[in-house]
Design a protein around this motif. Structure first.
Motif, short mmCIF file in Angstrom:
data_model
loop_
_atom_site.label_atom_id
_atom_site.label_comp_id
_atom_site.label_asym_id
_atom_site.label_seq_id
_atom_site.Cartn_x
_atom_site.Cartn_y
_atom_site.Cartn_z
N ILE A 83 0.85 -1.19 0.00
CA ILE A 83 0.00 0.00 0.00
C ILE A 83 0.88 1.24 0.00
O ILE A 83 1.78 1.36 0.84
N PRO A 84 0.65 2.18 -0.92
CA PRO A 84 1.42 3.43 -0.86
C PRO A 84 1.01 4.26 0.35
O PRO A 84 -0.17 4.35 0.68
N VAL A 85 1.98 4.85 1.02
CA VAL A 85 1.67 5.65 2.20
C VAL A 85 0.84 6.87 1.82
O VAL A 85 0.01 7.34 2.61
N LEU A 86 1.06 7.38 0.63
CA LEU A 86 0.20 8.43 0.08
C LEU A 86 0.27 8.36 -1.44
O LEU A 86 1.22 7.81 -2.00
N LYS A 87 -0.75 8.91 -2.07
CA LYS A 87 -0.75 9.02 -3.52
C LYS A 87 -1.21 10.41 -3.90
O LYS A 87 -2.33 10.82 -3.58
N ASP A 88 -0.34 11.13 -4.57
CA ASP A 88 -0.65 12.48 -5.05
C ASP A 88 -0.69 12.42 -6.57
O ASP A 88 0.32 12.12 -7.21
N TYR A 118 5.54 5.72 -4.04
CA TYR A 118 5.79 5.83 -5.48
C TYR A 118 7.06 6.64 -5.73
O TYR A 118 7.30 7.65 -5.06
N SER A 119 7.86 6.16 -6.69
CA SER A 119 9.12 6.84 -6.97
C SER A 119 9.23 7.32 -8.41
O SER A 119 10.20 7.98 -8.77
N ASP A 120 8.23 7.02 -9.24
CA ASP A 120 8.29 7.44 -10.64
C ASP A 120 6.86 7.57 -11.17
O ASP A 120 5.91 6.98 -10.62
N ALA A 121 6.70 8.32 -12.24
CA ALA A 121 5.38 8.53 -12.83
C ALA A 121 5.54 9.16 -14.21
O ALA A 121 6.64 9.59 -14.60
N SER A 122 4.44 9.23 -14.94
CA SER A 122 4.40 9.91 -16.24
C SER A 122 3.40 11.04 -16.17
O SER A 122 2.48 11.04 -15.33
N ARG A 123 3.56 12.00 -17.05
CA ARG A 123 2.62 13.13 -17.09
C ARG A 123 1.32 12.70 -17.77
O ARG A 123 1.34 12.01 -18.80
N ASN A 124 0.21 13.09 -17.17
CA ASN A 124 -1.09 12.79 -17.77
C ASN A 124 -1.32 13.72 -18.96
O ASN A 124 -1.31 14.95 -18.80
N PRO A 125 -1.52 13.19 -20.16
CA PRO A 125 -1.62 14.03 -21.35
C PRO A 125 -2.89 14.88 -21.39
O PRO A 125 -2.96 15.85 -22.15
N ARG A 135 4.65 4.48 -10.23
CA ARG A 135 5.35 3.21 -10.03
C ARG A 135 6.06 3.18 -8.68
O ARG A 135 6.69 4.16 -8.27
N PHE A 136 5.92 2.04 -8.01
CA PHE A 136 6.54 1.86 -6.70
C PHE A 136 8.06 1.85 -6.81
O PHE A 136 8.63 1.55 -7.86
N ASP A 137 8.72 2.15 -5.69
CA ASP A 137 10.15 1.93 -5.56
C ASP A 137 10.35 0.42 -5.41
O ASP A 137 10.17 -0.14 -4.32
N ASP A 175 9.81 13.32 -0.98
CA ASP A 175 11.02 13.64 -1.75
C ASP A 175 10.88 13.19 -3.20
O ASP A 175 11.28 13.91 -4.13
N ASN A 176 10.31 12.02 -3.40
CA ASN A 176 10.14 11.52 -4.76
C ASN A 176 9.11 12.34 -5.53
O ASN A 176 9.28 12.58 -6.73
N TYR A 177 8.05 12.78 -4.86
CA TYR A 177 7.06 13.62 -5.55
C TYR A 177 7.66 14.97 -5.93
O TYR A 177 7.29 15.55 -6.96
N ARG A 178 8.56 15.48 -5.12
CA ARG A 178 9.25 16.74 -5.48
C ARG A 178 10.07 16.55 -6.75
O ARG A 178 10.06 17.40 -7.65
N VAL A 179 10.77 15.42 -6.82
CA VAL A 179 11.58 15.13 -8.01
C VAL A 179 10.68 14.96 -9.24
O VAL A 179 10.97 15.49 -10.32
#
Length: 353
Positions: A83-88, A118-125, A135-137, A175-179
């Motif tokens: 479970i992700p601790v949070l999802k933004d 989550y440590s990675d993502a794509s931009r929603n078009p 995507r999880f770490d 930290d990952n969401y900032r990146v």
């Protein structure tokens, strides 16, 4: 509006599921894409196996996480849910935080929780400030699974130990969401409000539990007076407060309750507008409630004790031939599950077992 406030206890869970899907078996090295494509699966690790499910969001109303967990319950070894601790999702999307009640519910079911991020993502078009395909770490998840293999205590103690590390997991998530925000040029929700929420959680498990319980109680009260269109119910809603053997409290709502003498009907409703039955995921979501309701003890309303009768009520706007449905493989399995575990099955308000 008339309302009921129900109090009950749970000392342990006994339940035999019959609708769990056959879990595919995968190698440990495949976990990266499994955590994007396969909702529930068996994972081969160091000569053993674990049953794995994962949540898209820490909020249970998204992507049927209960159905994913349900599918692992027939496995006799360790069952883990990630479970992700949070999802933004970004400023144009939602943001959800983990709550204690989710972790405690999994503990009741004997499911080991890995709290990750989550440590990675794509931009929603389609939206300027929204991300997708999070995507999880994977390295973090892998390390936690390996730790779990040698862990000898029960799910409750493991899950409490996960909460001991939640401050570090929260920091990694932010930290990952900032990146991600900087890399994709997407504005996220307020960092300040997220950090304030996390600071409350960081005060310890008790604060985390109390904060989550207040939010759960608030949601419970809102849900009690709001009939969702898809529920298609006419009965009275109720709050259900359950105390476990450790003194922890769980807050739920019942879609519909009825009192018949000393019997208290606890009805969980699932509805379909265009099909003969609700989706299998909806049904499994309802069955997870049946696991809880069928293990309730010392049920009372305003000091009066009642005999709980859990009922799964499947309804549809489409006219259906119930006699024919009863002979289908799905309904046959549902009837078997209901009889084995002591709850009733209703289809369009007609009790079929």
């Amino acid at each position: 509006m008339m309302k009921f406030d129900i109090f009950a206890e749970i000392r342990g869970i006994k339940y035999q599921p019959f609708l769990c899907k056959k879990l595919n078996v995968f190698d440990f090295d495949n976990i990266d894409w499994l955590l994007q494509k396969e909702a529930s699966f068996l994972l081969k690790v160091n000569g053993g196996q674990v049953a794995v499910s994962w949540w898209v969001s820490p909020k249970r109303t998204r992507s049927y996480p209960y159905a994913r967990v349900y599918d692992t319950l027939s496995f006799t070894g360790k069952r883990v849910t990630i479970i992700p601790v949070l999802k933004d999702e970004g400023k144009d999307g939602d943001r959800d935080f983990l709550q204690w009640d989710t972790v405690s519910l999994m503990s009741l079911l004997g499911v080991y929780v890995i709290i990750s991020y989550y440590s990675d993502a794509s931009r929603n078009p389609r939206f300027r400030n929204k991300i997708t395909e999070q995507r999880f770490d994977v390295n973090h998840v892998k390390n936690e699974i390996i730790k779990l293999l040698s862990y000898q205590s029960d799910a409750l103690h493991w899950n409490l130990s996960q909460l001991d590390n939640i401050d570090e997991i929260n920091k990694r998530a932010l930290d990952n969401y900032r990146v991600i925000s900087q890399r994709l040029g997407v504005e996220m929700h307020s960092w300040d409000s997220a950090e304030k929420r996390i600071k409350q959680i960081l005060k310890g498990k008790e604060t985390f539990m109390n904060l989550s319980r207040r939010l759960a109680e608030k949601a419970q009260k809102i849900e009690r007076v709001t009939i969702q269109p898809k529920e298609h119910l006419t009965g009275i809603k109720a709050t259900l407060t359950v105390k476990n053997y450790l003194g922890g409290f769980y807050y739920f709502t019942c879609d519909e309750v009825e009192i018949h003498g000393d019997d208290l009907y606890l009805i969980e409703g699932k509805h379909s507008k265009g099909k003969e039955l609700p989706s299998l995921e909806d049904i499994k979501d309802g069955l997870l409630r049946m696991i809880l309701f069928s293990n309730l003890e010392n049920v009372e309303i305003e000091g009066k004790h009642y005999n709980p009768i859990p009922i799964l009520n499947l309804t549809t706007a489409k006219k259906i031939d119930i006699a024919r449905l009863i002979n289908s493989e799905l309904v046959n399995s549902l009837i078997k599950e209901a009889k084995t575990n002591g709850f009733k099955l209703m289809i369009n308000k007609k009790i079929v077992c």
